[in-house]
Motif scaffolding. Structure first.
Motif, PDB file in Angstrom:
ATOM      1  N   ARG A  12      16.329   6.096 -15.845  1.00  0.00           N
ATOM      2  CA  ARG A  12      15.238   5.921 -14.865  1.00  0.00           C
ATOM      3  C   ARG A  12      15.647   4.956 -13.843  1.00  0.00           C
ATOM      4  NH1 ARG A  12      11.675   1.253 -16.413  1.00  0.00           N
ATOM      5  NH2 ARG A  12      13.027  -0.171 -17.721  1.00  0.00           N
ATOM      6  N   ILE A  13      14.687   4.987 -12.826  1.00  0.00           N
ATOM      7  CA  ILE A  13      14.928   4.086 -11.540  1.00  0.00           C
ATOM      8  C   ILE A  13      13.390   3.549 -11.330  1.00  0.00           C
ATOM      9  CG2 ILE A  13      14.547   6.128 -10.053  1.00  0.00           C
ATOM     10  CD1 ILE A  13      16.629   4.675  -8.119  1.00  0.00           C
ATOM     11  N   TRP A  14      13.617   2.188 -10.743  1.00  0.00           N
ATOM     12  CA  TRP A  14      12.432   1.391 -10.374  1.00  0.00           C
ATOM     13  C   TRP A  14      12.868   0.484  -9.443  1.00  0.00           C
ATOM     14  CZ3 TRP A  14      15.204   0.807 -14.743  1.00  0.00           C
ATOM     15  CH2 TRP A  14      15.431  -0.490 -15.296  1.00  0.00           C
ATOM     16  N   PHE A  15      11.697  -0.445  -8.956  1.00  0.00           N
ATOM     17  CA  PHE A  15      11.959  -1.362  -7.981  1.00  0.00           C
ATOM     18  C   PHE A  15      10.994  -2.491  -7.984  1.00  0.00           C
ATOM     19  CE2 PHE A  15       8.967   1.559  -5.927  1.00  0.00           C
ATOM     20  CZ  PHE A  15       8.115   0.794  -5.003  1.00  0.00           C
ATOM     21  N   GLU A  16      11.249  -3.555  -7.274  1.00  0.00           N
ATOM     22  CA  GLU A  16      10.315  -4.781  -6.973  1.00  0.00           C
ATOM     23  C   GLU A  16      10.256  -4.908  -5.539  1.00  0.00           C
ATOM     24  OE1 GLU A  16      12.680  -6.326  -9.505  1.00  0.00           O
ATOM     25  OE2 GLU A  16      11.883  -5.224 -11.080  1.00  0.00           O
ATOM     26  N   SER A  17       9.374  -5.367  -4.899  1.00  0.00           N
ATOM     27  CA  SER A  17       9.307  -5.593  -3.579  1.00  0.00           C
ATOM     28  C   SER A  17       8.385  -6.473  -3.251  1.00  0.00           C
ATOM     29  CB  SER A  17       9.469  -4.211  -2.849  1.00  0.00           C
ATOM     30  OG  SER A  17       9.530  -4.568  -1.370  1.00  0.00           O
ATOM     31  N   ALA A  53       0.771  -1.183  -0.130  1.00  0.00           N
ATOM     32  CA  ALA A  53      -0.055  -0.050   0.211  1.00  0.00           C
ATOM     33  C   ALA A  53       0.953   1.272  -0.113  1.00  0.00           C
ATOM     34  CB  ALA A  53      -0.961  -0.187   1.138  1.00  0.00           C
ATOM     35  N   GLN A  54       2.046   1.192   0.524  1.00  0.00           N
ATOM     36  CA  GLN A  54       2.901   2.389   0.506  1.00  0.00           C
ATOM     37  C   GLN A  54       3.881   2.436  -0.451  1.00  0.00           C
ATOM     38  OE1 GLN A  54       4.831   2.032   4.622  1.00  0.00           O
ATOM     39  NE2 GLN A  54       2.800   2.566   5.221  1.00  0.00           N
ATOM     40  N   GLN A  55       3.990   1.350  -1.566  1.00  0.00           N
ATOM     41  CA  GLN A  55       4.950   1.458  -2.747  1.00  0.00           C
ATOM     42  C   GLN A  55       4.891   2.611  -3.613  1.00  0.00           C
ATOM     43  OE1 GLN A  55       5.122  -2.353  -4.630  1.00  0.00           O
ATOM     44  NE2 GLN A  55       5.558  -3.569  -2.636  1.00  0.00           N
ATOM     45  N   VAL A  56       3.623   3.165  -3.749  1.00  0.00           N
ATOM     46  CA  VAL A  56       3.520   4.228  -4.843  1.00  0.00           C
ATOM     47  C   VAL A  56       4.145   5.392  -4.149  1.00  0.00           C
ATOM     48  CG1 VAL A  56       1.371   4.890  -3.848  1.00  0.00           C
ATOM     49  CG2 VAL A  56       1.722   5.435  -6.106  1.00  0.00           C
ATOM     50  N   LYS A  57       4.538   5.483  -2.609  1.00  0.00           N
ATOM     51  CA  LYS A  57       5.021   6.884  -2.323  1.00  0.00           C
ATOM     52  C   LYS A  57       6.374   6.559  -2.160  1.00  0.00           C
ATOM     53  CE  LYS A  57       0.853   7.475   0.568  1.00  0.00           C
ATOM     54  NZ  LYS A  57       0.343   7.481   1.911  1.00  0.00           N
ATOM     55  N   ILE A  58       7.206   5.763  -2.472  1.00  0.00           N
ATOM     56  CA  ILE A  58       8.609   5.271  -2.091  1.00  0.00           C
ATOM     57  C   ILE A  58       9.423   6.386  -2.553  1.00  0.00           C
ATOM     58  CG2 ILE A  58       9.141   4.126  -3.945  1.00  0.00           C
ATOM     59  CD1 ILE A  58       9.753   2.963  -0.375  1.00  0.00           C
ATOM     60  N   PHE A  98       9.138  10.450   2.617  1.00  0.00           N
ATOM     61  CA  PHE A  98       8.469   9.377   2.893  1.00  0.00           C
ATOM     62  C   PHE A  98       9.129   8.288   3.356  1.00  0.00           C
ATOM     63  CE2 PHE A  98       6.952   5.269   1.625  1.00  0.00           C
ATOM     64  CZ  PHE A  98       5.504   5.409   2.375  1.00  0.00           C
ATOM     65  N   ARG A  99       8.638   7.547   4.514  1.00  0.00           N
ATOM     66  CA  ARG A  99       9.365   6.470   4.803  1.00  0.00           C
ATOM     67  C   ARG A  99       8.347   5.489   5.160  1.00  0.00           C
ATOM     68  NH1 ARG A  99      12.959   6.211   9.827  1.00  0.00           N
ATOM     69  NH2 ARG A  99      13.817   4.878   8.481  1.00  0.00           N
ATOM     70  N   GLY A 100       8.430   4.143   4.868  1.00  0.00           N
ATOM     71  CA  GLY A 100       7.454   3.020   5.032  1.00  0.00           C
ATOM     72  C   GLY A 100       7.294   2.915   6.664  1.00  0.00           C
TER      73      GLY A 100
END
Length: 201
Positions: A172-177, A132-137, A142-144
């Protein structure tokens, strides 16, 4: 110094370093918002930059007994970079991977390239980022919620700065978690930078 005095001095030094880091981060945010961020762009070796960032965290890696692996080609192509800023971006990603890994955990990093891009990846096997917090990373400050429980001292600026640095270079930068629900979902961050040569080269 006796033991009590030494402890006080060490705590003062640690707090001073933390304050300096926060001030520098806030200054970098100001420069980003004013559109004056990249200063010294030159031909640079990403492998050396990444190795240097990892080396700067050697003490933290050893303290947590992290098994840290870095794989890269022998001679990756050089590209036009602001070395100081790119190292800051890499440092923030490395710091997070270590910080949110459990003691005795593992972190893997790799550098690769194709004809057009240099690609960096860093994977930890730690706490992950709640879905639910990944969109704000990449949001400023912001901190989880799970990150705050483990380390209350973060500024929430590291990933914001990393994103702006990478994008300022045309990358560009991205992530998976994992969603934070499993025991050790882990997180993988990637960034890709275009290979830019000197004019006429």
């Amino acid at each position: 110094l006796n033991q009590k005095q030494e402890k006080i001095i060490k705590n003062a030094f640690k707090n001073n370093e933390r304050l300096i880091s926060l001030v520098n981060s806030l200054l970098n945010v100001t420069r980003i918002e004013e559109g004056r961020y990249l200063y010294k762009v030159e031909m640079a070796d990403m492998k050396k930059i990444i190795a240097g960032a990892i080396g700067d965290d050697k003490e933290a890696i050893e303290k947590k007994k992290i098994k840290f692996e870095f794989n890269a080609p022998d001679s990756p192509p050089k590209t036009m970079l602001d070395v100081e800023k790119i190292k800051l971006a890499v440092q923030n990603l490395v710091d997070n991977a270590i910080k949110y890994s459990s003691e005795g955990g593992r972190v893997t990093a790799s550098l690769s390239n194709d004809d057009e891009n240099i690609n960096f990846k860093i994977q930890d096997f730690g706490i992950g980022i709640p879905k639910a917090q990944q969109v704000k990373i990449f949001t400023k400050f912001f901190r989880g919620a799970n990150a705050e429980k483990i380390n209350a001292e973060g500024s929430g600026l590291g990933l914001f700065l990393a994103q702006n640095i990478i994008e300022a270079h045309g990358g560009r930068i991205w992530f998976e978690s994992g969603d934070g629900a499993s025991i050790s979902p882990g997180t993988t961050f990637h960034f890709s930078l275009p290979i830019k040569k000197l004019v006429g080269k």
